[in-house]
Motif scaffolding. Structure first.
Motif, PDB file in Angstrom:
ATOM      1  N   SER A   1       0.831  -1.205   0.000  1.00  7.60           N
ATOM      2  CA  SER A   1       0.000   0.000   0.000  1.00  7.60           C
ATOM      3  C   SER A   1       0.865   1.255   0.000  1.00  7.60           C
ATOM      4  N   CYS A   2       2.078   1.166  -0.578  1.00 13.00           N
ATOM      5  CA  CYS A   2       2.946   2.358  -0.625  1.00 13.00           C
ATOM      6  C   CYS A   2       2.365   3.357  -1.638  1.00 13.00           C
ATOM      7  N   CYS A   3       3.144   4.374  -1.937  1.00 14.07           N
ATOM      8  CA  CYS A   3       2.618   5.489  -2.755  1.00 14.07           C
ATOM      9  C   CYS A   3       2.401   5.103  -4.226  1.00 14.07           C
ATOM     10  N   GLU A   4       1.786   6.000  -4.992  1.00 13.22           N
ATOM     11  CA  GLU A   4       1.518   5.753  -6.409  1.00 13.22           C
ATOM     12  C   GLU A   4       2.812   5.528  -7.186  1.00 13.22           C
ATOM     13  N   HIS A   5       3.830   6.320  -6.863  1.00 10.30           N
ATOM     14  CA  HIS A   5       5.120   6.173  -7.540  1.00 10.30           C
ATOM     15  C   HIS A   5       5.635   4.734  -7.388  1.00 10.30           C
ATOM     16  N   CYS A   6       5.593   4.239  -6.159  1.00 14.34           N
ATOM     17  CA  CYS A   6       6.099   2.894  -5.894  1.00 14.34           C
ATOM     18  C   CYS A   6       5.234   1.842  -6.581  1.00 14.34           C
ATOM     19  N   LYS A   7       3.921   2.054  -6.553  1.00 13.40           N
ATOM     20  CA  LYS A   7       3.034   1.087  -7.203  1.00 13.40           C
ATOM     21  C   LYS A   7       3.361   0.976  -8.690  1.00 13.40           C
TER      22      LYS A   7
ATOM     23  N   GLY B   1      12.049   8.165  -5.443  1.00 12.79           N
ATOM     24  CA  GLY B   1      10.947   9.117  -5.582  1.00 12.79           C
ATOM     25  C   GLY B   1       9.731   8.817  -4.723  1.00 12.79           C
ATOM     26  N   CYS B   2       9.890   7.915  -3.742  1.00 13.12           N
ATOM     27  CA  CYS B   2       8.744   7.539  -2.900  1.00 13.12           C
ATOM     28  C   CYS B   2       8.207   8.761  -2.155  1.00 13.12           C
ATOM     29  N   THR B   3       6.887   8.875  -2.116  1.00 14.89           N
ATOM     30  CA  THR B   3       6.283  10.030  -1.434  1.00 14.89           C
ATOM     31  C   THR B   3       5.562   9.632  -0.147  1.00 14.89           C
ATOM     32  N   ASN B   4       5.692   8.374   0.251  1.00 15.55           N
ATOM     33  CA  ASN B   4       5.074   7.932   1.502  1.00 15.55           C
ATOM     34  C   ASN B   4       5.714   8.686   2.668  1.00 15.55           C
ATOM     35  N   PRO B   5       4.922   9.474   3.425  1.00 15.83           N
ATOM     36  CA  PRO B   5       5.525  10.262   4.514  1.00 15.83           C
ATOM     37  C   PRO B   5       6.174   9.391   5.586  1.00 15.83           C
TER      38      PRO B   5
ATOM     39  N   GLY C   1       7.945   6.790   4.894  1.00 15.78           N
ATOM     40  CA  GLY C   1       9.075   6.096   4.281  1.00 15.78           C
ATOM     41  C   GLY C   1       8.595   4.957   3.406  1.00 15.78           C
ATOM     42  N   CYS C   2       9.410   4.599   2.424  1.00 15.49           N
ATOM     43  CA  CYS C   2       9.033   3.588   1.433  1.00 15.49           C
ATOM     44  C   CYS C   2       8.786   2.228   2.095  1.00 15.49           C
ATOM     45  N   ARG C   3       7.702   1.573   1.699  1.00  9.96           N
ATOM     46  CA  ARG C   3       7.358   0.264   2.268  1.00  9.96           C
ATOM     47  C   ARG C   3       7.568  -0.874   1.275  1.00  9.96           C
TER      48      ARG C   3
HETATM   49 ZN   LIG Z   1       6.360   4.659  -1.892  1.00 12.07          ZN
END
Ligand SMILES: [Zn+2]
Length: 333
Positions: free
Chosen positions: A286-292, A310-314, A316-318
């Motif tokens: 369920s990480c950010c759109e960039h990661c998906k 470029g992860c935007t998850n506040p 941190g990247c999961r």
């Molecule tokens: Zn992410």
């Protein structure tokens, strides 16, 4: 397993002499609060308990009841074990009682105001157990011993990490885990002499440039103990308050460092198994759109380093790696 305990035996048990084994004392400590018998004897758990106890857990629990260490809980205990907070609130509402409060408050409100026979009808049958006074003494003494052993081990690991004795830190953790009545990570072998994975993790972590000592040590402890770095950062004192931005930043950075180290070691492990793996998958959960957008299957040549830049998850990247085997490949196509 003793089939009966005399008062002398109980005295010995309470003072730490080994009439009850550690795993038996641990089992008793699980009933300091009322608990469903099924949480121990249900299929799946039962086998694991049997292998640790040397007997079917059902027999052990029955025996504990017989010798006065466990008992069926009273109506309050049954309510708290049978219902969750929203269900208790509904029950309060149905008797025109105030439906707000903590679980214990809802339970005592119901017990005070509603006839026991009515409550019993709502509960139906519930097969739960809790410690008797005697059981409580045994359970609590086990728990406080366990807490102090844990604290000692954690302090020793911290000292070793502070002095960069990374192998010592691994050994201390293994020694501690090997002695646990219910070892962490079912199936893990804490007596194995090879600590190369743990050592590699710590070496990777401590080779990161420009990381604060506080974050490094928290990340290192988290990696060794299999916990979140936040648990090893200084505890906030005083009444509960929300974390400051600075505290949150330290937490996120420590977590990031732990994650980088473990992902590098995981990826290195896959790379050394190129003969049996097709490649590497990246799972974004369920990480950010960039990661998906970057999740999916990669060849060994193309697989990017995690965490994604470029992860935007506040928080941190999961994202994480998973091995791509022929089986999972077939599954995906
Ligand atoms: Zn992410």
């Amino acid at each position: 397993m003793p089939t009966s305990l005399s008062p002398e035996c109980l005295h010995h048990c309470l003072h730490g002499e080994p009439h009850l084994t550690d795993i038996e004392r641990f089992l008793i400590s699980l009933f300091l609060k009322p608990r469903l018998r099924n949480s121990i004897v249900a299929p799946g758990w039962s086998d694991h308990w049997a292998s640790l106890l040397g007997t079917a857990p059902d027999e052990v629990l029955t025996n504990f009841q017989r010798i006065g260490l466990l008992r069926h809980p009273d109506i309050s205990g049954q309510l708290s074990v049978k219902f969750r907070v929203p269900e208790l609130a509904d029950l309060c509402r149905s008797y025109d009682l105030h439906p707000r409060g903590k679980k214990d408050e809802l339970v005592s409100r119901l017990v005070d105001k509603v006839e026991t026979s009515l409550l019993q009808r709502h509960i139906g049958t519930v097969d739960a157990l809790e410690c008797t006074e005697l059981g409580r003494e045994i359970g609590e003494s086990f728990r406080s011993e366990a807490n102090s052993k844990r604290a000692t081990a954690e302090r020793a690991v911290l000292d070793a990490l502070t002095n960069r004795n990374l192998l010592d830190a691994c050994k201390i953790m293994f020694e501690y885990e090997a002695k646990q009545p219910w070892p962490r990570a079912i199936g893990a072998d804490w007596t194995r002499p090879d600590k190369s994975r743990e050592l590699a993790l710590l070496r990777e972590l401590f080779s990161q440039p420009s990381v604060s000592e506080l974050e490094l040590l928290a990340a290192g402890q988290a990696l060794l103990w299999g916990k979140e770095p936040a648990e090893f950062l200084p505890k906030r004192s005083g009444p509960r308050r929300s974390k400051t931005a600075e505290e949150r930043a330290v937490e996120i950075e420590a977590r990031k460092q732990a994650t980088i180290a473990s992902q590098r070691i995981t990826l290195r492990g896959y790379l050394s198994n190129q003969d049996i793996l097709l490649g590497v998958s990246i799972l974004a959960g369920s990480c950010c759109e960039h990661c998906k957008s970057l999740s999916g299957n990669y060849t060994f040549d193309e697989v990017p380093q995690l965490p994604h830049e470029g992860c935007t998850n506040p928080k941190g990247c999961r994202c994480c790696y998973a091995p791509l085997t022929s089986l999972s490949f077939k599954h995906l196509t």
